[in-house]
Design a protein around this motif. Structure first.
Motif, short mmCIF file in Angstrom:
data_model
loop_
_atom_site.label_atom_id
_atom_site.label_comp_id
_atom_site.label_asym_id
_atom_site.label_seq_id
_atom_site.Cartn_x
_atom_site.Cartn_y
_atom_site.Cartn_z
N PHE A 170 0.84 -1.20 0.00
CA PHE A 170 0.00 0.00 0.00
C PHE A 170 0.87 1.25 0.00
O PHE A 170 1.74 1.41 0.86
N GLU A 176 0.40 7.78 0.55
CA GLU A 176 0.42 9.07 -0.14
C GLU A 176 -0.46 10.08 0.59
O GLU A 176 0.02 10.92 1.34
N SER A 177 -1.77 9.99 0.39
CA SER A 177 -2.68 10.89 1.10
C SER A 177 -2.75 10.54 2.58
O SER A 177 -3.04 11.39 3.42
N ALA A 178 -2.49 9.29 2.91
CA ALA A 178 -2.45 8.85 4.32
C ALA A 178 -1.00 8.77 4.78
O ALA A 178 -0.12 8.36 4.02
N GLY A 190 -9.25 4.68 4.84
CA GLY A 190 -9.25 3.53 3.95
C GLY A 190 -9.18 2.27 4.78
O GLY A 190 -8.49 2.22 5.80
N THR A 233 -12.04 -0.78 0.78
CA THR A 233 -12.45 0.51 0.26
C THR A 233 -11.61 0.82 -0.97
O THR A 233 -10.57 0.18 -1.21
N GLU A 285 -9.35 2.88 -1.75
CA GLU A 285 -7.93 3.13 -1.54
C GLU A 285 -7.09 1.86 -1.57
O GLU A 285 -5.93 1.87 -1.94
N PHE A 286 -7.70 0.76 -1.16
CA PHE A 286 -6.97 -0.50 -1.04
C PHE A 286 -7.16 -1.44 -2.23
O PHE A 286 -6.44 -2.42 -2.35
#
Length: 263
Positions: free
Chosen positions: A175, A178-180, A243, A256, A258-259
């Motif tokens: 994973f 980036e945003s997280a 996510g 979700t 994102e994953f």
């Protein structure tokens, strides 16, 4: 030491704390003696944070403050400020998750192990920033917090692997953070002693990974979803925008968006 595709180099150090392995990986364009000393100092600071919190909150240490509370030798009203503050934070999460996350065991003993490791990572991040380090990855037993990038020119994100709970030698995917900035994984099969099912019934999830902006949110919600099931998962996505990758007991995945690319 492994150079990335952009020419940056990564160096890592590990230590054991809180019953798991903690690793700190730092990116640097060069590793001169001064940079090497900086890395060693950073690891020493991070290890000190984890060690001190473990001495306070571990129920496996008979002399810890947590153990004294468990034995009734000390009451919360007379506990240290750090104990009271983390208990207050855990209590807020219990309300927010409608009981899916709790710091109180079914036998009534206060157990903050479901939040203290993430708290240690959060405190470590503050110290790393104060030391002037901006490109690093901290992994505490699968709970990952990152800053900056492992590369230089391409600004690629840090990648973290998610272990398959049904085959610990395999990964469900890698994973990109980036945003997280944080990814936490909780499971009933491993390191799940701090997870108590809502209503006494297991949710069916044997492992849950949550990506969030901060490590405490990710860690708490991963634990809460294992305990609370799909209802808590839906609540976490709607309220906190996280996510989620959940693994059912039969190996099927619930992810979700994102994953979905990583799994």
């Amino acid at each position: 030491m492994q150079p990335t595709s952009s020419g940056k180099q990564l160096r890592a150090r590990t230590f054991r704390s809180m019953g798991t392995v903690v690793s700190l990986t730092v990116a640097g364009s060069t590793w001169a003696d001064a940079a090497q000393d900086e890395l060693e100092s950073a690891v020493e600071v991070v290890q000190g944070i984890f060690t001190e919190l473990d001495r306070t909150f571990s129920l496996y240490r008979p002399a810890s403050e947590a153990s004294r509370l468990a034995r009734g030798e000390l009451t919360l009203a007379y506990a240290s400020g750090s104990m009271q503050d983390l208990y207050a934070e855990a209590s807020e999460w219990r309300l927010a998750t409608e009981g899916a996350f709790s710091a109180e065991r079914p036998d009534g003993i206060l157990d903050l192990s479901g939040i203290v490791k993430a708290h240690a990572a959060r405190e470590a991040a503050l110290s790393l920033g104060a030391l002037g380090l901006h490109n690093w990855c901290l992994n505490a037993g699968g709970d990952v917090l990152v800053s900056g990038h492992p590369g230089h020119a391409t600004q690629e994100p840090w990648l973290t692997g998610i272990v398959d709970p049904l085959d610990r030698r395999a990964l469900l995917g890698a994973f990109p953070l980036e945003s997280a900035n944080a990814l936490a994984t909780s499971g009933s099969a491993e390191r799940g002693h701090h997870i108590w099912a809502v209503g006494g019934n297991r949710s069916g999830f044997i492992q849950v990974s949550v990506a969030a902006a901060d490590i405490v949110t990710a860690d708490v919600l991963a634990t809460a979803i294992v305990a609370g099931g799909t209802r808590t998962l839906d609540q976490a996505v709607e309220r906190w925008g996280v996510g989620v990758l959940a693994v059912n007991s039969d190996g099927t995945l619930l992810a979700t968006p994102e994953f979905r690319a990583a799994a």
